[in-house]
Design a protein around this motif. Structure first.
Motif, short mmCIF file in Angstrom:
data_model
loop_
_atom_site.label_atom_id
_atom_site.label_comp_id
_atom_site.label_asym_id
_atom_site.label_seq_id
_atom_site.Cartn_x
_atom_site.Cartn_y
_atom_site.Cartn_z
N ASP A 1 0.88 -1.24 -0.26
CA ASP A 1 0.01 0.05 -0.37
C ASP A 1 0.60 1.76 0.10
O ASP A 1 0.35 2.36 -0.69
CB ASP A 1 -1.04 -0.18 1.41
N GLU A 2 1.44 1.27 1.10
CA GLU A 2 3.10 2.34 1.44
C GLU A 2 3.25 2.53 -0.16
O GLU A 2 3.98 3.61 -0.78
CB GLU A 2 3.95 2.54 2.65
N THR A 3 3.73 1.70 -0.38
CA THR A 3 4.78 1.58 -1.99
C THR A 3 4.07 1.87 -2.87
O THR A 3 4.58 3.40 -3.96
CB THR A 3 5.47 0.20 -2.64
N ALA A 4 3.15 1.78 -3.18
CA ALA A 4 1.91 2.55 -4.02
C ALA A 4 1.34 4.10 -3.88
O ALA A 4 1.84 4.96 -5.24
CB ALA A 4 0.61 1.33 -4.37
N ALA A 5 1.26 4.16 -2.87
CA ALA A 5 1.34 6.10 -2.14
C ALA A 5 2.23 6.69 -2.54
O ALA A 5 2.00 8.03 -3.12
CB ALA A 5 0.81 6.16 -0.29
N ILE A 6 3.08 6.50 -2.71
CA ILE A 6 4.50 6.76 -3.26
C ILE A 6 4.79 6.69 -4.87
O ILE A 6 4.73 8.26 -5.45
CB ILE A 6 5.83 6.43 -2.30
N ASP A 7 4.02 5.82 -4.71
CA ASP A 7 4.49 5.91 -6.72
C ASP A 7 3.02 7.31 -7.36
O ASP A 7 3.06 7.01 -8.48
CB ASP A 7 4.18 4.34 -7.39
N GLY A 8 2.64 7.14 -6.29
CA GLY A 8 1.29 8.89 -7.13
C GLY A 8 0.13 8.00 -7.49
O GLY A 8 -0.76 8.84 -8.30
#
Lengths: 268, 295
Positions: A164-171
């Motif tokens: 979830d966090e990675t996806a959020a960082i990826d925008g």
């Protein structure tokens, strides 16, 4: 892990006992009523499909079968759709009242359907949904929505938060992440949940028959109607019973590899 | 897993809350409404206080006697069911193959009874248990037993128990099988090195690992067997006499048969509360046990 002959023998014996009543129903469905009443026959001497043809050519039966399948399908779609975001919230966040809400949802699984039969009748009559497939589909949400939330929450708990966090960082926006990344990860869980919703909606009869009268009669109601008409038509009843097993058998065949996992509701 | 605090999660829950409010809370409130009112003429209700509840919980009244009788039968039934199905389910799940061609077909066959509509299960057994045209009834009578599920209370009880075992042991088997498959091979290898007996492996490795799924199995089985309706309704109709009249059957008789809304509603609520309380007690006891073990 068990070796030895005895456990295997026990298992085989159990499977035979399990199948016997089902076989007996199939056996009955292939014989005429006179033949049935003439005595016990382990293997039908003159098997006939006449009752099946009768059912297929009678619009009441065909319509009832389609009605049953329709409300089961609607219910499955509604249950899974509303349960997905909720299960995500329960598995990822703490919020005010989360534990109480979860227990409250689960208490609906413990509600005896008999308790709800009459109020449901009043409710759906009042909102004008009585005797439609929607009434039954919505009524079955009573137990299927909490169940779907419960199962999905178990599966989602198995997906690491880092994703979830990675996806959020990826925008990724939340919904784009949810649909494009998260859903494919729990596809198994969604399948198993849909299976359970299908199963519990398909087998439930009390609400389905209470909430319908003529236009949206489910298969079970038509079956119980043939009880009274002209004594007992055992072979017709048996044929109808065999037909109701087919959708279930098909569905299990498709999910057979996930079934063991799904039954642990992802929380072994 | 660490969870973050986020009250906006309520937006994600909202659809479920709306659906459940409509399909659960609204009907429950209708029941509450009925339970404290009495109908004079058609749709003319007035406040009746707790009369329905007092009558219901007093075994000396007619309705109270019915209620306590049905409740007792329900409790005995659920207890016996758990006593048979849980050990049987565990034993059979141990005997199931873990790999190979036989896994798929056995699982499908085992799951099949659960996917048969409940009234069809009833019909199937109604035929199967008949002494003249059913294999089960004929076989029992052939063995010299005086078996008749519509006349004799013992036979009726026996039939309902057999049906439930047939119908729902698969749930216990599949749950426990799923639990067994989740045990890593390393555990068994360690046991082999220690030359542990089969019984020791079961007690020390398998049973503790199965605990969580078994709690689930027992809870689900308890809830469902406590609500049993369709099978006895179709097979015995609650008889002979009142022998197999369980709470749900009596409830439907009172509500839809006699249209005695007040009594039925009070009975619904008490019934519902008993189910929830028993589940809650059981659940709490099990999690306390869990914590004690970890401590």
């Amino acid at each position: 892990m068990t070796r030895g002959v005895l456990p295997k023998l026990g298992l085989v014996l159990y499977l035979v006992c399990l199948f016997l009543p089902i076989y007996w129903l199939i056996n009955m469905s292939l014989r005429t009523n006179e033949d049935i009443m003439s005595g016990l026959v382990i293997w039908p001497r003159h098997p006939t499909l006449i009752k099946y043809f009768f059912i297929f050519h009678d619009p009441t039966w065909v319509h009832a079968f389609l009605v049953s399948l329709t409300y089961v399908a609607i219910n499955t779609v509604i249950s899974v759709t509303v349960a997905l975001p909720a299960a995500y919230a329960f598995s990822r966040y703490h919020f005010i009242g989360d534990k109480h809400l979860f227990f409250w949802l689960l208490t609906n699984l413990m509600a005896p359907t008999a308790v709800f039969a009459l109020p449901f009748f009043n409710l759906y009559y009042a909102v004008g949904l009585f005797d439609t497939v929607w009434a039954v589909a919505l009524a079955h949400c009573l137990f299927n929505v909490p169940l779907a939330v419960w199962i999905l929450e178990g599966f989602m708990g198995g997906v690491p938060r880092e994703i979830d966090e990675t996806a959020a960082i990826d925008g990724y926006s939340f919904w784009r992440f949810f649909v494009r990344i998260f859903l494919p990860l729990i596809a198994n869980g969604v399948g198993v949940t849909a299976f359970f919703c299908f199963m519990f909606s398909w087998v439930e009869q009390l609400l389905a028959t209470t909430l319908t009268a003529t236009k949206a009669l489910p298969f079970a109601a038509v079956m119980s109607r043939s009880y009274s008409a002209s004594g007992m038509d055992w072979s017709l009843l048996a044929a109808a019973g065999v037909l109701t097993m087919i959708p279930g058998a098909l569905v299990i065949w498709f999910v057979r590899n996930h079934i063991a996992k799904g039954f642990a509701l992802g929380r072994v | 897993m660490k969870k973050t605090i986020n009250n906006r999660a309520w937006f994600l829950i909202a659809p479920v809350v709306i659906v459940v409010l409509f399909s659960a809370l609204l009907p429950v409130m209708t029941v509450v409404n009925y339970s404290v009112q009495d109908a004079m003429a058609e749709n003319h209700f007035f406040w009746n206080g707790d009369t329905w509840f007092r009558d219901l919980l007093d075994p000396s009244t007619e309705i109270g006697a019915r209620f306590s009788g049905a409740l007792e039968r329900n409790l005995i039934f659920s207890f016996v069911i758990l006593l048979i199905e849980v050990p049987l389910g565990i034993a059979l799940s141990l005997a199931l193959p873990r790999r190979g061609w036989a896994v798929g077909p056995s699982l499908v066959l085992i799951a099949l009874p659960m996917l048969i509509p409940w009234n069809v299960v009833g019909t199937m057994w109604q035929i199967f248990a008949r002494a003249d045209i059913g294999l089960f009834g004929a076989a029992l009578n052939g063995l010299g037993l005086n078996y008749n599920d519509t006349q004799d209370p013992v036979s009726a009880w026996f039939t309902i128990l057999v049906i439930d075992v047939w119908h729902w042991t698969p749930l216990v088997i599949l749950l426990s099988y799923a639990g067994l498959r989740a045990i890593p091979d390393a555990f068994y290898q360690a046991a082999r090195i220690d030359a542990a007996s089969r019984w020791a492996v079961f007690l020390k490795i398998e049973l503790p690992k199965l605990q969580r799924v078994l709690v689930l199995a027992i809870l689900l089985r308890f809830m469902q067997s406590f609500m049993i309706y369709t099978e006895p309704f179709v097979v015995t109709g609650g008889g002979p006499g009142n022998a197999t009249t369980f709470l749900s059957i009596d409830l439907v008789k009172i509500a839809l048969g006699q249209v005695d809304l007040g009594s039925a509603a009070a009975m619904s609520l008490v019934y519902y509360l008993i189910t929830i309380s028993l589940c809650w007690i059981f659940f709490t006891a099990m999690s306390q046990l869990d914590m004690l073990k970890e401590a």
